[in-house]
Design an enzyme around this catalytic site. Structure first.
Site, PDB file in Angstrom:
ATOM      1  N   ARG A   1      -0.646 -10.218  -6.608  1.00  0.00           N
ATOM      2  CA  ARG A   1      -1.580  -9.109  -6.487  1.00  0.00           C
ATOM      3  C   ARG A   1      -1.958  -8.912  -5.034  1.00  0.00           C
ATOM      4  O   ARG A   1      -2.540  -9.803  -4.413  1.00  0.00           O
ATOM      5  CB  ARG A   1      -2.812  -9.365  -7.350  1.00  0.00           C
ATOM      6  CG  ARG A   1      -3.767  -8.194  -7.405  1.00  0.00           C
ATOM      7  CD  ARG A   1      -4.762  -8.324  -8.529  1.00  0.00           C
ATOM      8  NE  ARG A   1      -5.687  -9.440  -8.356  1.00  0.00           N
ATOM      9  CZ  ARG A   1      -6.743  -9.640  -9.143  1.00  0.00           C
ATOM     10  NH1 ARG A   1      -6.968  -8.829 -10.151  1.00  0.00           N
ATOM     11  NH2 ARG A   1      -7.544 -10.660  -8.922  1.00  0.00           N
TER      12      ARG A   1
ATOM     13  N   THR B   1      -5.347  -3.638  -2.260  1.00  0.00           N
ATOM     14  CA  THR B   1      -5.162  -2.548  -3.221  1.00  0.00           C
ATOM     15  C   THR B   1      -5.102  -3.039  -4.669  1.00  0.00           C
ATOM     16  O   THR B   1      -5.196  -2.227  -5.590  1.00  0.00           O
ATOM     17  CB  THR B   1      -3.849  -1.808  -2.923  1.00  0.00           C
ATOM     18  OG1 THR B   1      -2.741  -2.708  -3.117  1.00  0.00           O
ATOM     19  CG2 THR B   1      -3.835  -1.302  -1.487  1.00  0.00           C
TER      20      THR B   1
ATOM     21  N   ASP C   1      -9.791 -17.970 -11.882  1.00  0.00           N
ATOM     22  CA  ASP C   1      -8.367 -17.710 -11.648  1.00  0.00           C
ATOM     23  C   ASP C   1      -7.549 -18.693 -12.484  1.00  0.00           C
ATOM     24  O   ASP C   1      -7.587 -19.899 -12.260  1.00  0.00           O
ATOM     25  CB  ASP C   1      -8.047 -17.876 -10.162  1.00  0.00           C
ATOM     26  CG  ASP C   1      -6.621 -17.485  -9.838  1.00  0.00           C
ATOM     27  OD1 ASP C   1      -5.686 -18.208 -10.269  1.00  0.00           O
ATOM     28  OD2 ASP C   1      -6.424 -16.465  -9.158  1.00  0.00           O
TER      29      ASP C   1
ATOM     30  N   ASP D   1      -5.067 -20.960 -10.494  1.00  0.00           N
ATOM     31  CA  ASP D   1      -5.736 -22.008  -9.719  1.00  0.00           C
ATOM     32  C   ASP D   1      -6.254 -23.117 -10.621  1.00  0.00           C
ATOM     33  O   ASP D   1      -6.128 -24.306 -10.302  1.00  0.00           O
ATOM     34  CB  ASP D   1      -6.895 -21.408  -8.919  1.00  0.00           C
ATOM     35  CG  ASP D   1      -6.419 -20.617  -7.708  1.00  0.00           C
ATOM     36  OD1 ASP D   1      -5.246 -20.779  -7.318  1.00  0.00           O
ATOM     37  OD2 ASP D   1      -7.222 -19.842  -7.161  1.00  0.00           O
TER      38      ASP D   1
END
Length: 229
Positions: free
Chosen positions: A124, A128, A220, A223
């Site tokens: 990602r 943006t 996340d 992670d």
């Protein structure tokens, strides 16, 4: 910006055929219990990884509910009988969206060991939030096979849309998208682009934050799965 609630079907086997619905919520008590533990900030990497694998097996059980069966003659210790077996021509392809998709893949492949495996790498872009592809490797015989695309989080939906865009080029017989958590914004965006692809998820959370993370979510997933930051 408000979002219309997506149409949701329960995974209860007494309900209508889930493949005809847009979002299938897998609300089995074991799935929900394990997901709650995964959400907790104090859950360590090894427990998070184990729970994700366990949930993946339970999700696979629900997602494959409509697999076709055929009768095969077998012998038990007492008699010969006609018994149901999976149709040999319906081997699946599971495609993991790297890197967090590996956590779901590990559990699913344990339950469906004959499935072929593909990988698509997307990251990602932090400004943006668009998905950038960096890797794609699929089995040679993907065409006309049923495909499960797995990624724990359906947040903005950008990665899921980009992945399915590319995977449709391989002309699979069908595609199902399987995730652990989904945001209403991601569901809406995904089905604006791929209205024919059902989403299977264990939970639909409240919203996205300003950084594109699911709230309340679980952080996340990659992670927490691998102990990185």
């Amino acid at each position: 910006m408000p979002f219309d609630p997506p149409p949701v079907t329960s995974s209860d086997p007494s309900s209508s055929d889930p493949s005809s619905e847009k979002v299938i919520l897998i609300n089995h008590p074991l799935v929900q219990h394990k997901l709650t533990i995964m959400r907790q900030v104090e859950t360590h990497t090894q427990d998070f990884r184990r729970l994700l694998k366990e949930i993946a097996m339970l999700l696979a059980y629900e997602v494959t509910r409509d697999l076709p069966l055929k009768k095969q003659t077998i012998k038990t210790p007492l008699a010969e009988m006609e018994a149901p077996m999976l149709a040999a021509d319906k081997k699946m392809v599971i495609v993991s969206i790297l890197r967090a998709g590996q956590g779901l893949l590990d559990g699913m492949i344990e339950l469906i060991p004959t499935a072929k495996v593909g990988h698509i790498g997307l990251y990602r872009e932090p400004t943006t939030l668009t998905a950038v592809e960096y890797y794609l490797k699929l089995p040679l015989d993907v065409e006309h096979r049923d495909m499960l695309v797995v990624d724990p989080m359906l947040a903005t939906g950008n990665s899921a849309v980009a992945a399915v865009d590319r995977l449709k080029e391989a002309n699979p017989a069908s595609i199902k998208f399987v995730c652990l958590l989904a945001a209403p914004e991601g569901i809406q965006h995904f089905h604006e682009q791929h209205p024919d692809v059902p989403i299977y998820t264990a939970a639909i959370d409240e919203r996205l934050d300003d950084h594109g993370y699911i709230v309340p979510g679980l952080g996340d997933a990659g992670d927490r799965l691998y102990g990185t930051r």
